[in-house]
Design a protein around this motif. Structure first.
Motif, mmCIF file in Angstrom:
data_model
loop_
_atom_site.group_PDB
_atom_site.id
_atom_site.type_symbol
_atom_site.label_atom_id
_atom_site.label_comp_id
_atom_site.label_asym_id
_atom_site.label_seq_id
_atom_site.Cartn_x
_atom_site.Cartn_y
_atom_site.Cartn_z
ATOM 1 N N GLY A 117 0.797 -1.214 0.000
ATOM 2 C CA GLY A 117 0.000 0.000 0.000
ATOM 3 C C GLY A 117 0.833 1.269 0.000
ATOM 4 N N GLU A 203 4.458 -7.838 -4.850
ATOM 5 C CA GLU A 203 3.870 -6.860 -5.776
ATOM 6 C C GLU A 203 3.184 -7.539 -6.954
ATOM 7 O OE1 GLU A 203 7.142 -4.267 -6.650
ATOM 8 O OE2 GLU A 203 6.340 -2.738 -5.309
ATOM 9 N N LEU A 205 1.108 -9.869 -6.708
ATOM 10 C CA LEU A 205 -0.278 -10.194 -6.356
ATOM 11 C C LEU A 205 -1.177 -9.216 -7.095
ATOM 12 C CD1 LEU A 205 -0.328 -10.755 -2.479
ATOM 13 C CD2 LEU A 205 -0.560 -12.465 -4.270
ATOM 14 N N LYS A 206 -2.130 -9.739 -7.842
ATOM 15 C CA LYS A 206 -2.951 -8.851 -8.648
ATOM 16 C C LYS A 206 -4.117 -8.280 -7.833
ATOM 17 C CE LYS A 206 -1.576 -10.575 -13.058
ATOM 18 N NZ LYS A 206 -0.213 -10.586 -12.538
ATOM 19 N N PRO A 207 -4.288 -6.965 -7.880
ATOM 20 C CA PRO A 207 -5.400 -6.345 -7.145
ATOM 21 C C PRO A 207 -6.736 -6.941 -7.552
ATOM 22 C CG PRO A 207 -3.943 -4.678 -8.070
ATOM 23 C CD PRO A 207 -3.479 -5.988 -8.609
ATOM 24 N N GLN A 208 -6.810 -7.398 -8.814
ATOM 25 C CA GLN A 208 -8.076 -8.009 -9.273
ATOM 26 C C GLN A 208 -8.448 -9.194 -8.401
ATOM 27 O OE1 GLN A 208 -5.588 -6.930 -11.043
ATOM 28 N NE2 GLN A 208 -5.996 -6.772 -13.227
ATOM 29 N N ALA A 210 -7.885 -9.540 -5.230
ATOM 30 C CA ALA A 210 -8.499 -9.025 -4.007
ATOM 31 C C ALA A 210 -9.913 -8.545 -4.309
ATOM 32 C CB ALA A 210 -7.658 -7.883 -3.439
ATOM 33 N N GLU A 211 -10.063 -7.869 -5.466
ATOM 34 C CA GLU A 211 -11.390 -7.381 -5.839
ATOM 35 C C GLU A 211 -12.348 -8.555 -6.052
ATOM 36 O OE1 GLU A 211 -10.327 -5.025 -9.204
ATOM 37 O OE2 GLU A 211 -9.149 -3.689 -7.912
ATOM 38 N N THR A 220 -10.751 -9.782 4.215
ATOM 39 C CA THR A 220 -9.298 -9.695 4.104
ATOM 40 C C THR A 220 -8.654 -11.010 4.529
ATOM 41 O OG1 THR A 220 -9.389 -7.365 4.619
ATOM 42 C CG2 THR A 220 -7.280 -8.443 4.935
ATOM 43 N N PHE A 223 -9.060 -13.535 1.910
ATOM 44 C CA PHE A 223 -8.153 -13.261 0.801
ATOM 45 C C PHE A 223 -6.761 -13.812 1.092
ATOM 46 C CE2 PHE A 223 -4.708 -10.638 -0.843
ATOM 47 C CZ PHE A 223 -4.869 -10.860 -2.197
ATOM 48 N N TRP A 224 -6.238 -13.522 2.280
ATOM 49 C CA TRP A 224 -4.879 -13.973 2.591
ATOM 50 C C TRP A 224 -4.799 -15.492 2.696
ATOM 51 C CZ3 TRP A 224 -0.895 -11.463 1.354
ATOM 52 C CH2 TRP A 224 -0.865 -10.069 1.391
ATOM 53 N N SER B 2 -1.143 -1.416 -11.741
ATOM 54 C CA SER B 2 -1.920 -1.340 -10.519
ATOM 55 C C SER B 2 -1.062 -1.537 -9.277
ATOM 56 C CB SER B 2 -3.014 -2.399 -10.564
ATOM 57 O OG SER B 2 -2.494 -3.548 -11.217
ATOM 58 N N ALA B 3 0.079 -2.233 -9.451
ATOM 59 C CA ALA B 3 0.920 -2.522 -8.295
ATOM 60 C C ALA B 3 1.459 -1.246 -7.659
ATOM 61 C CB ALA B 3 2.074 -3.422 -8.697
ATOM 62 N N THR B 5 -0.065 1.705 -6.882
ATOM 63 C CA THR B 5 -0.851 2.211 -5.758
ATOM 64 C C THR B 5 -1.154 1.089 -4.783
ATOM 65 O OG1 THR B 5 -2.790 1.826 -7.107
ATOM 66 C CG2 THR B 5 -1.945 4.074 -7.051
ATOM 67 N N GLY B 6 -1.327 -0.095 -5.312
ATOM 68 C CA GLY B 6 -1.541 -1.249 -4.450
ATOM 69 C C GLY B 6 -2.834 -1.168 -3.666
ATOM 70 N N THR B 7 -3.791 -0.358 -4.136
ATOM 71 C CA THR B 7 -5.017 -0.193 -3.368
ATOM 72 C C THR B 7 -5.759 -1.510 -3.234
ATOM 73 O OG1 THR B 7 -5.897 0.584 -5.462
ATOM 74 C CG2 THR B 7 -5.513 2.243 -3.766
ATOM 75 N N GLY B 8 -5.591 -2.380 -4.207
ATOM 76 C CA GLY B 8 -6.372 -3.602 -4.237
ATOM 77 C C GLY B 8 -5.985 -4.609 -3.171
ATOM 78 N N ILE B 9 -4.697 -4.787 -2.969
ATOM 79 C CA ILE B 9 -4.247 -5.799 -2.022
ATOM 80 C C ILE B 9 -4.452 -5.294 -0.599
ATOM 81 C CG2 ILE B 9 -2.265 -7.157 -1.250
ATOM 82 C CD1 ILE B 9 -3.200 -7.891 -4.006
ATOM 83 N N PRO B 10 -5.157 -6.043 0.209
ATOM 84 C CA PRO B 10 -5.387 -5.574 1.576
ATOM 85 C C PRO B 10 -4.090 -5.525 2.383
ATOM 86 C CG PRO B 10 -6.244 -7.798 1.273
ATOM 87 C CD PRO B 10 -5.824 -7.323 -0.066
ATOM 88 N N ARG B 17 1.391 -0.797 10.330
ATOM 89 C CA ARG B 17 2.556 -0.631 9.464
ATOM 90 C C ARG B 17 3.692 0.055 10.211
ATOM 91 N NH1 ARG B 17 1.129 2.807 4.823
ATOM 92 N NH2 ARG B 17 0.425 0.812 3.974
#
Lengths: 315, 271
Positions: A117, A203, A205-208, A210-211, A220, A223-224, B2-3, B5-10, B17
């Protein structure tokens, strides 16, 4: 390495997978045939170079293990690998590598998790990238000095513990210059190495995913447990093996901490190399080198297998 | 992309942090702080002063430390020579394989990653006789070590350049340029090198970092570089050695920071 793929202008979204795109490339090969001379000029100097400085030295290192002082073939040196002294060296080195790679991998992965993040081009990541690079690649001798200053006999922490809490960390003898003393310095370069090699996997890991998990009502945690960990497992184990190989082959930190010690295999090789006036000793280095190469070959083969598995999700 | 911003991965919560990073960062700072504290100690009577730093920073360390100056020069020379080896030998081979000999890609990758599996301490056993020959042919100049260092940096340099080659689709770029009438020289200088600059820069910086930190081969082949000199100086005057260590770590940190930043800036522009 530090230019982890996501930062590069990968317009096609993914890197071509080696081996899967033979068809379109075959055209290039055919056309290249007319300029084969040019291709040769590009590759030949490199081929000669690696032959001279990689293939020949490796061959010599292993081959000398099978020669006696007069250059005749012998198995005496290899038999010396069964010597209790040498065996204990290998056991100590393997234990040291296992402990430090496990701790390094877990702590390093934790740091990578904490960095999810954050912007990969942001100041925090830049500083951590650079600091990890310094400690993982640049360490060696300097880490030895750092730990003498920290937990040496006159070290900051040693004195602090003794003066403030009355704890003498060396009550049972000075262990910093023995194998146990290597654990902390090794962890100090293993964790940064883990950050460098595991961050790209995280990095990828595809946000898709998670979506998709969220769309299907997953939390969450789900997901993990169901996506993140299974996808990352091969990368994590692969990184763990790289750390293991890294610890197993390191020499500088141990050599700088102790000028006489022979607790781990690399130091035994040093002793065998530098005391070559002792007849026959020189070729013991070859046998020890052979032993190290066997261990490394096993570790790296496992690593290659895991990488193949990890690559499945990184397309 | 997309990596980025990484908003997708929780990820972790803000507090979590900073707790993780703060705790691990603090632990990792201890040895550095200990080194600084060590260099400031004022001998037996206790207390602190900066006299040793003044001595080192004004270059007033006396002739017995000249070995250190020579060694730093040697290490910088070796870093430069190693980069030249990477650029002149490795990069052309990688570009050629990518463009014309794709079937050799796996072989090249295997060779380049091989040094990870061969510990430097093992390599040195076999390098000793090789360098015996080199010494007779080309003298025992310290620069000859660069040949061995070129091998040490192969895996790092290969990874950096290859990830760049994969990302730019080198075949299409080259075919486009060729079909527009560009000569091979033009293709390499005006199309490939600019597109590969991030990878090349990364390869160069990782080479510098590896070479400046190298100890094993130099020490066992009896050549003098920064690390071997530090071990010698440390025996006479540990304080001076630790100051040099701190300065080197700072230098390497700044180097990696700057070059990483350049890499990112150029990537952003391309995008």
């Amino acid at each position: 390495m530090t230019t982890a793929d996501p930062r590069l202008p990968a317009r096609r979204g993914s890197a071509p997978t080696p081996g899967r795109d033979d068809a379109p490339r075959a055209t290039g090969t055919r056309r290249g045939g007319t300029r084969f001379g040019g291709a040769l000029w590009g590759v030949a100097p490199f081929a000669i170079y690696v032959t001279l400085f990689l293939a020949i030295p490796t061959f010599l290192a292993v081959a000398t293990g099978f020669l006696d002082a007069d250059g005749a073939l012998t198995l005496d040196n290899v038999a010396a690998l069964a010597d209790p002294f040498v065996v204990s060296g290998f056991v100590t080195t393997l234990q040291l590598s296992a402990v430090t790679s496990l701790i390094g991998a877990v702590v390093g992965a934790l740091v990578c998790y904490a960095l999810i993040g954050t912007r990969s081009a942001g100041p925090l990541r830049s500083v951590i990238d650079a600091a990890s690079g310094v400690l993982a690649q640049f360490g060696g001798v300097m880490l030895a000095f750092a730990f003498v200053a920290t937990i040496g006999i006159q070290g900051l922490i040693t004195i602090l513990l003794l003066d403030t809490f009355g704890i003498d960390i060396f009550a049972e003898g000075v262990w910093l210059y023995e194998a146990p003393g290597l654990i902390l310095p090794y962890i100090y370069f293993q964790v940064p190495l883990m950050i460098i090699i595991f961050m790209p996997a995280l990095e990828s890991l595809k946000p898709q995913w998670a979506e998709a998990t969220a769309t299907l009502g997953g939390t969450t945690r789900v997901f993990w447990l169901r996506v993140g960990f299974p996808v990352l497992a091969p990368s994590f184990l692969g990184s763990l093996l790289l750390l293991f190989a890294n610890a197993f082959s390191s020499y500088a930190t141990a050599a700088a901490l102790t000028s006489q010690g022979q607790s781990i295999v690399p130091l035994q090789i040093r002793a065998a190399l530098t005391s070559e006036t002792l007849l026959g000793r020189e070729n013991l280095a070859g046998a020890l080198a052979l032993g190290m190469i066997v261990v490394m070959a096993i570790v790296m083969t496992l690593y290659a297998l895991l990488q193949r598995r990890a690559a499945r999700w990184q397309q | 992309m997309s990596a980025i911003t990484g908003t997708g991965i929780p990820g972790p919560r803000r507090g979590t942090r900073w707790l993780i990073l703060g705790a691990i960062g603090a632990i990792f700072a201890v040895p550095i702080v200990a080194m600084v504290e060590f260099t400031l100690r004022r001998g037996l009577e206790g207390g602190y002063d900066v006299s040793r730093w003044v001595t080192v920073l004004t270059g007033d360390v006396g002739p017995e430390y000249r070995v250190l100056g020579v060694a730093i020069g040697n290490s910088l020379l070796l870093a430069l020579a190693t980069i030249v080896i990477v650029l002149v030998l490795l990069v052309p081979a990688m570009i050629t394989v990518a463009l014309k000999l794709p079937r050799l890609r796996r072989v090249l990758e295997f060779i380049c990653l091989l040094p990870i599996s061969i510990p430097a301490i093992v390599l040195v056993v076999g390098l000793a006789p090789v360098y015996g020959v080199i010494s007779r042919a080309a003298g025992s100049g310290v620069w000859t070590l660069a040949f061995a260092y070129g091998i040490l940096v192969l895996p790092f340099a290969y990874r950096a350049v290859q990830s760049n080659i994969d990302a730019i689709d080198i075949t299409t770029l080259t075919e486009a340029a060729r079909s527009l009438g560009a000569s091979w020289l033009t293709v390499i200088v005006r199309v490939l090198l600019p597109n590969l600059r991030v990878g090349l820069l990364a390869a160069a910086f990782i080479s510098v970092a590896v070479v400046l930190g190298e100890f094993t081969i130099a020490s066992l082949l009896n050549r003098q570089n920064l690390q071997t000199a530090l071990v010698i100086v440390q025996k006479d005057d540990p304080f001076i050695a630790v100051i040099i260590v701190l300065l080197s770590l700072l230098f390497a940190f700044a180097l990696l920071l700057v070059i990483g930043w350049i890499g990112r800036a150029s990537t952003r522009r391309t995008r």
